[in-house]
Design a protein around this motif. Structure first.
Motif, short mmCIF file in Angstrom:
data_model
loop_
_atom_site.label_atom_id
_atom_site.label_comp_id
_atom_site.label_asym_id
_atom_site.label_seq_id
_atom_site.Cartn_x
_atom_site.Cartn_y
_atom_site.Cartn_z
N PHE A 53 0.82 -1.19 0.00
CA PHE A 53 0.00 0.00 0.00
C PHE A 53 0.86 1.26 0.00
CE2 PHE A 53 -2.78 -3.07 2.42
CZ PHE A 53 -3.49 -3.43 1.30
N TYR A 113 -0.73 4.40 -0.91
CA TYR A 113 -1.72 4.97 -0.01
C TYR A 113 -1.24 6.31 0.54
CZ TYR A 113 -4.99 1.08 0.60
OH TYR A 113 -5.97 0.14 0.42
N ASP A 129 -11.20 0.34 4.57
CA ASP A 129 -9.94 0.24 3.84
C ASP A 129 -10.16 -0.42 2.47
OD1 ASP A 129 -6.95 0.59 4.03
OD2 ASP A 129 -7.03 -1.56 3.63
N LYS A 142 -11.44 2.33 0.21
CA LYS A 142 -10.35 3.22 -0.19
C LYS A 142 -9.46 2.55 -1.23
CE LYS A 142 -9.95 5.50 4.33
NZ LYS A 142 -9.07 5.68 5.51
N HIS A 143 -9.14 1.29 -0.97
CA HIS A 143 -8.22 0.57 -1.84
C HIS A 143 -8.82 0.32 -3.21
CE1 HIS A 143 -4.73 -1.76 -2.74
NE2 HIS A 143 -5.38 -2.90 -2.86
#
Length: 453
Positions: free
Chosen positions: A26, A29, A279, A282-283
């Motif tokens: 990530f 991110y 999450d 978001k991912h």
């Protein structure tokens, strides 16, 4: 979170503290300070801070883009500082004259922006997907408080109130612009929260009434947040277009919005299913064409009863490698930690290759069975285009059982599933677009609820 089913096949636990673990999967991110800022929870102990961004059009931000982002972050810091010290100035200013509070807010902001020294750039981050360059600036709180308490600063505020109405009007409009940019910084988060609501609805389609009620609170919080946001944006627009000087109302609305945002962040943080699903949402924005899904054989959020066998179905729209992780609790009271167990792959089934459209069954050997204590448990999957770099070592450590780690909070649980996806990325070549250097991954989460017979 409770441990609701046992692994009948022997299980060896390696309880290792996850603190300090990094995960390259990530790396695209946002850093923690941006996530905290967008959740309304960013704190810099002993410092005032400001965060903002500038958009850029080329592959990388240029000098002017970086300067604009930093200037906006400085504006944000000075605005936050002026709001913080405004109440302290009432007594001093009341001795100088009877001033309009809206004008005082504007004069404090303009004076702070012109005279404050000692501000430093603490962090920066480039969002290549959104093409935004972010900056975090800070100033020591004691240093800033000392500067604004000096008589010279107070005199400048008063002089501007008495003699520089053009700057007061300009400051009022600039505060509205700051708040408008401030709200724009939350656009992505608002979209994520709306998508989270839709995802929760889908993931509770097989749930009982009590489970659905458990998530009614987060729904009402997000709906109230959206309502407050719309009201705030309307008021900002009125101020910008009509030069309406109701700055106190704008400031109050902005505080209310961030308060609600912070409450929602707390609700998500305290629930492992919500934290991991948030999450996931978001991912999904980083790789919209790569999807993976996991659900129990009885459906999303289904009820299971003591002694019942459980199977999970995993599918992906791409050829990939997968990990399936089960979250259970260990310990008592304040020392409770979550044990993250790698259900798949394991020493009995090491082939974690999943072909596009293939359905992988986890628990096909009948090794997953509901046992007390009962409650809600969370299962999550991560898929990667490349094999996990730590997979052989992980299975070796399992010594014939299942590999586990402990984490003390939801952030650690989110981090755990990203470990070992790719080697740390090398620096991209000078002419290479950094957006193409990250291994694509996808995640999904489900939960089940167990009961006694």
């Amino acid at each position: 979170m409770r441990h609701i089913f046992s692994l009948i096949i022997g299980c060896v636990f390696f309880l290792i503290n996850l603190a300090g673990t990094s995960f390259a999967a990530f790396s695209s991110y946002p850093p923690a300070w941006i996530n905290d800022y967008q959740n309304g929870s960013l704190k810099q102990a002993g410092f005032y801070h400001g965060v903002s961004f500038a958009e850029f059009k080329r592959n990388t931000p240029g000098y002017d883009d970086m300067k604009l982002a930093k200037d906006r972050a400085l504006d944000e810091l000075c605005y936050q500082l002026s709001v913080s010290v405004k109440s302290k100035f009432k007594e001093s200013l009341s001795q100088q004259g009877d001033f309009n509070e809206q004008h005082v807010a504007s004069s404090l902001f303009v004076s702070t922006r012109k005279t404050l020294s000692g501000i430093k750039e603490k962090a920066k981050w480039t969002d290549n997907k959104k093409q935004r360059y972010w900056v975090l600036v800070v100033i020591d709180r004691k240093n800033a408080d000392r500067q604004v308490k000096q008589q010279k600063f107070i005199n400048e505020v008063v002089d501007r109130l008495e003699n520089k109405q053009d700057e007061i009007l300009k400051g009022t409009k600039e505060i509205a612009n700051i708040l408008n940019r401030n709200m724009k910084a939350f656009d992505d988060r608002m979209v994520q929260l709306q998508n989270l609501l839709k995802t929760i609805e889908n993931k509770t389609d097989a749930s009982g009434e009590n489970t659905r009620k458990d998530y009614a609170n987060i729904r009402s919080q997000i709906e109230q947040l959206e309502k407050t946001r719309k009201q705030h944006l309307n008021q900002i627009e009125n101020t910008q277009q009509r030069q309406n000087q109701k700055i106190d109302e704008l400031i109050s609305q902005n505080k209310e919005f961030k308060k609600l945002l912070y409450q929602i962040a707390g609700s998500i943080k305290n629930d492992y299913f919500l934290a991991l699903t948030d999450d996931d949402v978001k991912h999904s924005g980083t790789s919209t064409s790569f999807k993976v899904s996991i659900k129990s054989d009885k459906g999303q959020g289904a009820d299971y009863f003591s002694g019942e066998k459980i199977r999970f179905h995993v599918e992906s729209n791409r050829d990939c490698y997968i990990k399936v992780i089960y979250l259970s609790t260990a310990g008592k009271s304040s020392k409770i930690q979550t044990v993250n167990t790698l259900l798949f792959p394991n020493t009995h089934d090491e082939n974690n290759r999943l072909l596009a459209g293939e359905k992988k069954i986890i628990g096909k050997l009948g090794e997953l069975e509901v046992q007390p204590p009962f409650g809600k448990d969370v299962i999550t999957v991560i898929a990667s285009e490349k094999q996990f770099t730590d997979i052989k070592e992980t299975l070796r450590k399992a010594e014939g059982g299942y590999y586990s780690k402990t984490v003390s909070n939801t952030r650690g649980a989110v981090a755990f599933r990203g470990i070992g996806v790719v080697q740390p990325a090398s620096r991209p070549a000078e002419n290479q677009d950094p957006r193409t250097t990250t291994t694509k991954t996808a995640t999904d989460t489900c939960f089940i609820v167990s009961h006694s017979k």
